[in-house]
Design an enzyme around this catalytic site. Sequence first.
Site, mmCIF file in Angstrom:
data_model
loop_
_atom_site.group_PDB
_atom_site.id
_atom_site.type_symbol
_atom_site.label_atom_id
_atom_site.label_comp_id
_atom_site.label_asym_id
_atom_site.label_seq_id
_atom_site.Cartn_x
_atom_site.Cartn_y
_atom_site.Cartn_z
ATOM 1 C CE LYS A 45 -3.893 2.223 1.940
ATOM 2 N NZ LYS A 45 -4.537 2.713 2.914
ATOM 3 C CG ASN A 94 -1.260 5.349 0.409
ATOM 4 O OD1 ASN A 94 -1.177 4.251 1.326
ATOM 5 N ND2 ASN A 94 -2.131 5.752 0.080
HETATM 6 O O1 PAF Z 1 -4.828 7.834 0.516
HETATM 7 C C1 PAF Z 1 -5.747 7.548 -0.283
HETATM 8 O O2 PAF Z 1 -6.284 8.534 -0.973
HETATM 9 C C2 PAF Z 1 -5.753 6.218 -0.770
HETATM 10 O O3 PAF Z 1 -5.132 5.348 -0.128
HETATM 11 C C3 PAF Z 1 -5.483 5.981 -2.314
HETATM 12 C C4 PAF Z 1 -5.227 4.500 -2.533
HETATM 13 C C5 PAF Z 1 -4.235 6.790 -2.838
HETATM 14 C C6 PAF Z 1 -6.715 6.416 -3.123
HETATM 15 O O4 PAF Z 1 -6.911 7.649 -3.140
#
Ligand code: PAF
Length: 320
Positions: free
Chosen positions: A192, A196
């Site tokens: 993730k 991000n």
């Molecule tokens: O932080 C966010 O906004 C989300 O994790 C992501 C996946 C970038 C989608 O907007």
Amino acid sequence: MRIAIVGPGALGCLFATLLFPKKQSAEDSLWLLDHNQERANLLTMQGIIYETDKGQERYPISVSSDLQAVGPMDMVLFCVKSQNLDTCLHSCLPLLSPQSLLVFLQNGIGHLDIQERLNLPTAPAFASSSEGATLLAPGHVLHAGRGKTFLGFLKDPTELHQQQLRELARILQDAGLDVALSQDIRTQLWAKLFINAGINPLTALYNCTNGQLLTSCAARSRLKKIVHETETVARACGIAISVDPLQAALAVCKSTARNISSMLQDRRHQRLTEIDAINGAIVREGKRLGIPTPFNEEVVQQIKKMEEKYDQDPTRTEAI
Ligand code: PAF
């Protein structure tokens, strides 16, 4: 089961509304905790609204800022921003007993040393969730996109905590979420992080949607460099990489094209961002391992500058 969810943000409200209907007996209780007493009273009166494209439901969830009155919980889910976690944990002491399972749902990797940093007596659990939740108004969450949630421990848990985490996964699955227990939650959190690290700072700096990063040559090229650099650091940290991080980040830009990223939402509300827990943490890992991270460093500096200027000119934007 006595469950507390700390923080009435998008994810906190989402989990509260999904867990609430599962209360089965008089011993079961669910609390949503908010440090802001005025807002807690308002949310208790209005209920928490869960919205999807099929409509809205309103849940009479108890929201409180009086943690002494709430008392010890079996499970506490921390849904606050990474930068507020230490202060939040100290004020949550009335909720905790040695039996309480602590679950952390922050973005980034800045909180992974929380057990050592705050001397927690037992191993906490961590979650990585890609559920698309947006807070439309206080206590009103839009569940726009389905994602996947991984839950797991970084260190050996007690038998009781293992059982509680399995129970949490089961309840969330019953509520319709795609949830899996992970034996390697660090890898899920890094997966993730790639996304991000690429999307969040650039959407905040360019003041654009996730999809617009794909149509700007400058933004797309910076995203590639940030994600490649992050991948190099991840490999040096021994993170197993099974999906190409750049392709994953580009795919999320496409699948969430109209999303306003959480960091851009922070910018628009003049809140401090999670830059330290995301790109800042990559820079720190790079320094520790002797790996240069100029592209991550650049966005960290730019976002910090942006935060310093909040009061002066909230609409200032870099041209995309
Ligand atoms: O932080 C966010 O906004 C989300 O994790 C992501 C996946 C970038 C989608 O907007």
